[in-house]
Design a protein around this motif. Structure first.
Motif, short mmCIF file in Angstrom:
data_model
loop_
_atom_site.label_atom_id
_atom_site.label_comp_id
_atom_site.label_asym_id
_atom_site.label_seq_id
_atom_site.Cartn_x
_atom_site.Cartn_y
_atom_site.Cartn_z
N ARG A 1 0.85 -1.05 -0.06
CA ARG A 1 -0.06 0.11 -0.03
C ARG A 1 0.81 1.70 -0.61
O ARG A 1 1.11 2.04 1.10
N THR A 2 1.36 1.91 -1.05
CA THR A 2 2.72 2.52 -0.88
C THR A 2 2.00 4.13 -1.12
O THR A 2 2.57 4.34 -0.09
N GLN A 3 1.10 4.09 -1.22
CA GLN A 3 0.65 5.78 -1.24
C GLN A 3 0.55 6.37 0.05
O GLN A 3 0.50 6.80 0.88
N GLU A 4 -0.51 4.89 0.68
CA GLU A 4 -1.13 5.18 2.35
C GLU A 4 1.28 5.16 2.82
O GLU A 4 0.33 5.55 3.65
N ALA A 5 1.83 4.37 2.69
CA ALA A 5 2.75 3.94 3.73
C ALA A 5 3.67 5.79 3.20
O ALA A 5 4.54 6.06 4.34
N ILE A 6 3.10 6.38 1.93
CA ILE A 6 4.14 6.92 2.07
C ILE A 6 3.54 8.84 3.05
O ILE A 6 4.14 9.65 3.33
N GLU A 7 1.77 8.78 2.81
CA GLU A 7 1.37 9.93 3.74
C GLU A 7 1.90 9.15 5.47
O GLU A 7 1.93 10.44 5.66
N GLN A 8 1.86 8.04 5.46
CA GLN A 8 2.54 7.68 7.18
C GLN A 8 3.36 8.15 6.94
O GLN A 8 3.69 8.39 8.07
N LEU A 9 4.76 8.23 6.54
CA LEU A 9 5.81 8.45 6.82
C LEU A 9 5.59 10.12 6.78
O LEU A 9 7.04 10.61 7.59
N ASP A 10 5.03 10.23 6.28
CA ASP A 10 5.57 11.38 5.78
C ASP A 10 4.83 12.44 7.33
O ASP A 10 5.50 13.54 7.95
N ARG A 11 3.71 11.93 8.05
CA ARG A 11 3.01 12.24 8.86
C ARG A 11 3.92 12.18 9.91
O ARG A 11 4.37 12.35 10.67
N ALA A 12 4.93 10.63 10.02
CA ALA A 12 6.04 10.22 10.71
C ALA A 12 7.39 10.70 11.38
O ALA A 12 7.61 10.90 12.61
N GLY A 13 7.66 11.75 10.08
CA GLY A 13 8.70 12.62 10.27
C GLY A 13 8.05 14.05 10.49
O GLY A 13 8.90 14.64 10.43
N GLN A 14 7.41 14.88 10.81
CA GLN A 14 6.65 16.11 10.96
C GLN A 14 5.96 15.58 12.72
O GLN A 14 5.64 16.85 12.97
N LEU A 15 6.41 14.19 12.91
CA LEU A 15 5.72 14.33 14.87
C LEU A 15 6.99 14.96 15.10
O LEU A 15 7.98 15.37 15.83
N PRO A 16 5.76 15.98 16.47
CA PRO A 16 7.50 17.18 17.37
C PRO A 16 7.48 15.76 18.58
O PRO A 16 6.23 15.12 18.86
N THR A 17 9.18 15.88 19.01
CA THR A 17 9.16 15.42 19.76
C THR A 17 10.98 16.31 20.38
O THR A 17 11.02 17.06 19.29
#
Length: 395
Positions: free
Chosen positions: A195-211
């Protein structure tokens, strides 16, 4: 896709707390002494102290009157944890199975099943891990509830069942303590499930998480690096650059991010922009594969810009660097054959500073370590190294 697979390799790591007792609740000083040693990383001393205390406790006519009685479940668990930390997986499993099969309440039994599943997962006994997790029913202690499901998802990913992992991870999105790990692993599970497109969207969210903590920053950087690699390989160079630009310049994934950011610009024929990250990378540790690749990539960019003099200087510098590195490889081979590798690893400094091994390649008198960083950073090598250091200390 080979580059993506290499970046995904560490996605199944699980970090879990092991020692639940706190000073305010502590009633048995000998158990406290064992915990003290464990927190210092002195697991042999911790095991020695706790084994002695438990043997004395079980030999009492009225153990309920002993102060260890207040901590007996934690003490029995801790024996398994200490043995696991000391890399005694078989004994750790037996210790926790004893709790699991004993006359304990539901919550304690479920915690024992979870810890047994964790041991099986670390030993790559994936079916046994799932069987242990299946024994968890009813009341689960609040402090491990998220860890149980996160472990279940990791087992599914390791077994090649990403669709099952996606279902579990999707339910953990609200767990703040695991937010970064869940977000990244969910992206990887979606990618592995096709599910490549969903993976791209999820990784994009993971790459911007506040930490703000180092582990969270590393996960965020890795998410951006994997995402940038996927986008680059699909030809989406502009979006790949945006993702790669979010990786910290001093983090563990910075070299690969700088290299790929440059290639994203170069692939779009933006050679001047490609030289910005590449020139930063060119001044870094020359034994790093990304730094070596950029020594040839940067002159190529200069040549594409018709700056032939700069290109010639760059190629000359690359030739000199590669010649020197060949000499260093030869020196490493000779030194290892002469048996100096282990001598370098058992230096006193390595026991005082856990990161000392990573700095070995910068030492002029330790050529045997120059090109072994990837090996020395691996879990299997670190486990074997710790076994060797323990044996050396015992000797």
């Amino acid at each position: 896709m080979q580059a993506i697979r290499q970046l995904i390799g560490l996605s199944l790591a699980v970090g879990l707390a092991a020692y639940p007792a706190s000073a305010g609740d502590l009633r048995d000083l000998y158990f406290g002494e064992a915990l003290y040693h464990a927190y210092q990383g002195q697991y042999f001393e911790a095991l020695q102290r706790l084994d002695t205390e438990l043997a004395m406790y079980h030999g009492l006519d009225e153990p309920a009157l002993d102060t260890l009685h207040f901590h007996i479940n934690n003490a029995e668990f801790s024996v398994g944890d200490f043995e696991l930390d000391y890399r005694m997986h078989q004994r750790a499993g037996r210790a926790i199975k004893a709790v699991l099969e004993g006359a304990v309440d539901e919550a304690v039994r479920n915690e024992a099943a979870f810890r047994l599943a964790r041991i099986c997962f670390q030993k790559d006994q994936l079916d046994d891990a799932l069987q242990a997790l299946a024994r968890i029913k009813g009341a689960v202690p609040e402090e491990i509830r998220g860890d149980v499901e996160f472990l279940r998802a990791n087992v599914y990913m390791a077994k090649g069942q990403p669709s099952e992992a996606v279902k579990v991870l999707a339910q953990l999105k609200s767990n703040e303590s695991l937010a970064g790990f869940v977000a990244y692993n969910l992206g990887i599970a979606l990618l592995q499930d096709g599910r490549t497109q969903e993976a791209i969207e999820q990784l994009d969210r993971a790459g911007q998480l506040p930490t703000g903590d180092p582990a969270g920053l590393a996960i965020r950087d890795k998410s951006n690096l994997v995402l940038g690699t996927i986008l680059f390989e699909s030809g989406n160079f502009e979006r790949a650059r945006q993702s790669l630009d979010r990786v910290h310049l001093e983090g563990p994934f910075s070299n690969q991010a700088l290299l790929r950011a440059g290639w994203a610009e170069a692939s779009a024929q933006q050679y001047r922009r490609a030289l910005v990250p590449w020139n930063i990378l060119a001044d870094r540790e020359p034994t790093d594969a990304a730094a070596q690749e950029v020594m040839l990539a940067a002159p190529h960019a200069y040549a594409s810009l018709k700056l032939y003099g700069r290109a010639a200087i760059g190629y000359g510098r690359a030739l000199e660097l590669f010649s020197n590195q060949i000499d260093r490889v030869d020196a490493s081979v000779r030194s290892i054959k002469e048996g100096r590798f282990l001598n370098a690893l058992v230096r006193e400094e390595s026991r005082e500073d856990e990161t000392w091994v990573i700095r070995l390649r910068s030492l002029p008198d330790a050529p045997e370590t120059y090109y072994l960083m990837e090996l020395m950073a691996s879990h299997d090598f670190q486990t074997a190294l710790q076994n060797y250091l323990d044996l050396e200390e015992l000797r």
